[in-house]
Design a protein around this motif. Sequence first.
Motif, short mmCIF file in Angstrom:
data_model
loop_
_atom_site.label_atom_id
_atom_site.label_comp_id
_atom_site.label_asym_id
_atom_site.label_seq_id
_atom_site.Cartn_x
_atom_site.Cartn_y
_atom_site.Cartn_z
N LEU A 77 0.77 -1.20 -0.10
CA LEU A 77 -0.01 0.21 0.00
C LEU A 77 0.73 1.12 0.19
O LEU A 77 0.56 2.28 -0.73
N ASN A 80 2.73 1.48 -3.42
CA ASN A 80 2.08 1.88 -4.62
C ASN A 80 1.48 3.27 -4.56
O ASN A 80 1.35 3.98 -5.48
N THR A 81 1.00 3.57 -3.32
CA THR A 81 0.81 5.12 -3.04
C THR A 81 1.72 6.08 -3.42
O THR A 81 1.72 7.16 -4.08
N TYR A 82 3.28 5.90 -3.04
CA TYR A 82 4.31 6.62 -3.61
C TYR A 82 4.51 6.49 -4.96
O TYR A 82 4.72 7.62 -5.59
#
Length: 95
Positions: A77, A80-82
Amino acid sequence: MKLYIALVIVAALLNGCVVAPITDKAHSSKCMISTDRKVLKIIDVAKESNTFYSISGLIISPILVPTTAIISGTYVLVNNTYRLGEETIKCRSEA
């Protein structure tokens, strides 16, 4: 005694399935970014290490899989957010 307990725990953990993050090869980015997209994969540790199942591995699997899924899922999470932020900023600046 503590070493013995630690060795028993490690041996038990090596006989079950775990959830691990892997790089998603199917997804290609539109821009040149440094981070890769990650996905979760269930890995059978006994198959990967050529060992046999034991009763301890079967007993600990219902605990081990959700625990590793939470830890690895948190990593995926955040990664993938970064990556989404990096892709948004770099693709917008290149357009």
